[in-house]
Write an enzyme that holds these catalytic residues in place. Structure first.
Site, PDB file in Angstrom:
ATOM      1  N   HIS A  14      40.294 -11.270 -15.330  1.00  0.00           N
ATOM      2  CA  HIS A  14      38.690 -11.587 -14.411  1.00  0.00           C
ATOM      3  C   HIS A  14      38.032 -12.335 -15.705  1.00  0.00           C
ATOM      4  CE1 HIS A  14      40.311  -8.228 -11.558  1.00  0.00           C
ATOM      5  NE2 HIS A  14      38.935  -8.662 -10.399  1.00  0.00           N
ATOM      6  N   LYS A  74      33.968  -7.771 -17.008  1.00  0.00           N
ATOM      7  CA  LYS A  74      34.494  -6.979 -16.594  1.00  0.00           C
ATOM      8  C   LYS A  74      34.428  -5.824 -17.674  1.00  0.00           C
ATOM      9  CE  LYS A  74      37.773  -4.989 -13.183  1.00  0.00           C
ATOM     10  NZ  LYS A  74      36.449  -4.348 -12.836  1.00  0.00           N
TER      11      LYS A  74
HETATM   12  N1  LIG Z   1      35.560  -2.782  -4.778  1.00  0.00           N
HETATM   13  C1  LIG Z   1      34.856  -4.179  -4.635  1.00  0.00           C
HETATM   14  O1  LIG Z   1      35.262  -4.980  -4.095  1.00  0.00           O
HETATM   15  C2  LIG Z   1      34.893  -4.658  -6.181  1.00  0.00           C
HETATM   16  C3  LIG Z   1      34.313  -3.551  -7.303  1.00  0.00           C
HETATM   17  N2  LIG Z   1      33.480  -4.412  -8.179  1.00  0.00           N
HETATM   18  C4  LIG Z   1      33.006  -3.458  -9.758  1.00  0.00           C
HETATM   19  O2  LIG Z   1      31.851  -2.842  -9.399  1.00  0.00           O
HETATM   20  C5  LIG Z   1      30.976  -3.065 -10.379  1.00  0.00           C
HETATM   21  C6  LIG Z   1      30.051  -3.878 -10.711  1.00  0.00           C
HETATM   22  O3  LIG Z   1      30.498  -4.819 -10.635  1.00  0.00           O
HETATM   23  P1  LIG Z   1      29.075  -6.049 -11.104  1.00  0.00           P
HETATM   24  O4  LIG Z   1      28.193  -6.518 -10.666  1.00  0.00           O
HETATM   25  O5  LIG Z   1      30.281  -7.249 -11.627  1.00  0.00           O
HETATM   26  O6  LIG Z   1      28.524  -5.672 -12.591  1.00  0.00           O
HETATM   27  P2  LIG Z   1      27.144  -6.100 -13.807  1.00  0.00           P
HETATM   28  O7  LIG Z   1      27.849  -5.590 -14.878  1.00  0.00           O
HETATM   29  O8  LIG Z   1      27.341  -7.284 -13.193  1.00  0.00           O
HETATM   30  O9  LIG Z   1      26.634  -4.675 -12.539  1.00  0.00           O
HETATM   31  C7  LIG Z   1      26.235  -3.133 -12.731  1.00  0.00           C
HETATM   32  C8  LIG Z   1      24.759  -3.410 -12.631  1.00  0.00           C
HETATM   33  O10 LIG Z   1      24.625  -2.051 -12.881  1.00  0.00           O
HETATM   34  C9  LIG Z   1      23.548  -1.144 -13.345  1.00  0.00           C
HETATM   35  N3  LIG Z   1      23.487   0.032 -14.137  1.00  0.00           N
HETATM   36  C10 LIG Z   1      23.487   0.138 -15.339  1.00  0.00           C
HETATM   37  N4  LIG Z   1      22.928   2.029 -15.081  1.00  0.00           N
HETATM   38  C11 LIG Z   1      22.788   2.236 -14.017  1.00  0.00           C
HETATM   39  C12 LIG Z   1      22.746   2.583 -13.025  1.00  0.00           C
HETATM   40  N5  LIG Z   1      22.543   4.038 -14.189  1.00  0.00           N
HETATM   41  N6  LIG Z   1      22.464   2.678 -11.882  1.00  0.00           N
HETATM   42  C13 LIG Z   1      22.646   2.020 -10.874  1.00  0.00           C
HETATM   43  N7  LIG Z   1      22.913   1.178 -11.850  1.00  0.00           N
HETATM   44  C14 LIG Z   1      23.248   1.136 -12.726  1.00  0.00           C
HETATM   45  C15 LIG Z   1      23.831  -2.713 -15.094  1.00  0.00           C
HETATM   46  O11 LIG Z   1      22.695  -2.740 -15.520  1.00  0.00           O
HETATM   47  P3  LIG Z   1      22.096  -2.984 -17.062  1.00  0.00           P
HETATM   48  O12 LIG Z   1      23.295  -4.492 -17.011  1.00  0.00           O
HETATM   49  O13 LIG Z   1      21.140  -3.175 -17.001  1.00  0.00           O
HETATM   50  O14 LIG Z   1      23.797  -2.226 -17.719  1.00  0.00           O
HETATM   51  C16 LIG Z   1      23.853  -3.952 -14.163  1.00  0.00           C
HETATM   52  O15 LIG Z   1      23.073  -4.084 -13.547  1.00  0.00           O
HETATM   53  C17 LIG Z   1      32.159  -3.035 -11.281  1.00  0.00           C
HETATM   54  O16 LIG Z   1      32.514  -1.867 -11.885  1.00  0.00           O
HETATM   55  C18 LIG Z   1      33.320  -3.724 -10.648  1.00  0.00           C
HETATM   56  O17 LIG Z   1      34.800  -3.722 -10.774  1.00  0.00           O
HETATM   57  C19 LIG Z   1      32.993  -5.359  -8.589  1.00  0.00           C
HETATM   58  C20 LIG Z   1      33.014  -6.673  -7.540  1.00  0.00           C
HETATM   59  C21 LIG Z   1      34.099  -6.343  -6.344  1.00  0.00           C
HETATM   60  O1  LIG Z   2      34.817  -6.288 -12.212  1.00  0.00           O
HETATM   61  C1  LIG Z   2      34.640  -7.207 -11.288  1.00  0.00           C
HETATM   62  O2  LIG Z   2      34.682  -8.247 -10.979  1.00  0.00           O
HETATM   63  C2  LIG Z   2      35.492  -7.281 -10.047  1.00  0.00           C
HETATM   64  N1  LIG Z   2      36.545  -5.625 -10.198  1.00  0.00           N
HETATM   65  C3  LIG Z   2      36.532  -5.013  -9.127  1.00  0.00           C
HETATM   66  C4  LIG Z   2      38.632  -4.585  -9.502  1.00  0.00           C
HETATM   67  O3  LIG Z   2      38.018  -4.218 -10.405  1.00  0.00           O
HETATM   68  O4  LIG Z   2      39.704  -4.123  -8.905  1.00  0.00           O
HETATM   69  C5  LIG Z   2      37.621  -6.147  -7.968  1.00  0.00           C
HETATM   70  C6  LIG Z   2      37.431  -7.604  -8.359  1.00  0.00           C
HETATM   71  O5  LIG Z   2      38.351  -7.618  -8.465  1.00  0.00           O
HETATM   72  C7  LIG Z   2      36.076  -7.596  -8.935  1.00  0.00           C
END
Ligand SMILES: NC(=O)C1=CN([C@@H]2O[C@H](COP(=O)(O)OP(=O)(O)OC[C@H]3O[C@@H](n4cnc5c(N)ncnc54)[C@H](OP(=O)(O)O)[C@@H]3O)[C@@H](O)[C@H]2O)C=CC1
Ligand SMILES: O=C(O)C1=N[C@H](C(=O)O)C[C@H](O)C1
EC number: 1.17.1.8
Length: 242
Positions: free
Chosen positions: A132, A136
């Protein structure tokens, strides 16, 4: 459908794009605490892609307000059972998936099938690798954990997964995690013997697949009349049965 985005980072913004293309409305973009409960209450469904430390509070707040919730946040699963108990108590509607992409959910099935085929061939050692992007926060990925659990379920040579991989003993399935700039998500399972290797691999090219799956799950959950805890399997079953 009115959607509240809990987490407005890389995934939150991609989900917004896909949701607007599918004629939905975004009523909340939340990236910090405290949650704007008035705006959240306006939503037909909430989609949480936030950070491991925030997911539990975000999700359980939705249950308390009667808002169905989809969560894709990884790295908080030590609190998953507790969240499910609260969901039952509050008559919540909930779907968590470590990966919402259709391709990965097909890959989960391929992984389980291969694990079953290989279960009696103990000369093959298994290695699970995930790659990744460098931003992450958690390792190993939620998807890698789901894949490892899928293998352990079918192969009694393994009783648990281990990260980091070099700390694994013979009965532990090693997971390797690599961080490389801009990689959206790659998962590879290799069965290796001295004679040959068998490998399966999923490579995400964009985040659109994760986001589309999450929006489809939200559409499905919002229409579901019965409260409860559902999975991507339930969503895909309904989707493919149409
Ligand atoms: N299940 C799936 O299909 C997938 C899962 N994921 C997961 O999704 C999550 C997010 O990924 P991604 O968007 O890439 O990460 P990012 O770091 O880009 O986004 C996370 C966001 O959450 C914000 N945040 C911080 N605190 C809070 C809070 N209390 N409430 C709500 N939001 C908050 C952050 O703000 P700030 O930056 O200001 O701290 C940031 O904007 C990860 O855990 C990732 O592993 C990702 C892709 C696919
Ligand atoms: O953090 C990410 O970007 C992603 N997180 C998920 C995971 O932890 O499996 C899903 C995807 O692979 C992208």
């Amino acid at each position: 459908m009115k959607i509240a985005l809990l987490g407005y980072g890389k995934m939150g913004k991609t989900i917004e794009k896909i949701a607007l293309e599918r004629q939905h409305e975004i009523v909340l973009k939340q990236s910090s605490t405290p949650i704007d409960k008035d705006a959240l209450q306006e939503a037909d469904v909430a989609i949480d892609f936030s950070i491991p430390e925030a997911a539990f509070t975000n999700i359980t707040t939705c249950f308390q307000l009667g808002v169905p919730v989809i969560s894709g946040t990884t790295g908080w699963l030590d609190q998953y059972e507790k969240a499910c108990e609260i969901a039952q108590k509050e008559n919540g509607k909930f779907i968590y998936a470590s990966n919402f992409s259709l391709g990965v959910n097909l890959f989960f099935q391929l992984n389980a099938h291969l694990a079953e085929l290989m279960a009696n061939f103990s000369d093959y050692k298994i290695n699970l690798e995930e790659i990744h992007h460098t931003e992450k926060k958690d390792a190993p990925s939620g998807t890698a954990i789901t894949l490892a659990e899928g293998i352990i379920d079918k192969n009694e040579n393994y009783s648990a997964w281990k990260y980091p991989a070099n700390k694994a003993n013979n009965s532990e399935l090693p997971i390797e995690a690599k961080r490389i700039e801009d990689v959206k998500g790659t998962h590879k399972i290799a069965y290796s013997s001295t004679i040959d290797d068998i490998e399966i691999k999923h490579t995400a090219h964009t985040r659109d697949g994760f986001a589309l799956g999450a929006v489809i799950a939200a559409e499905w959950l919002q229409k579901k009349t019965k409260t409860g805890i559902y999975s991507m399997k339930d969503v895909l079953h309904a989707f493919t049965a149409q």
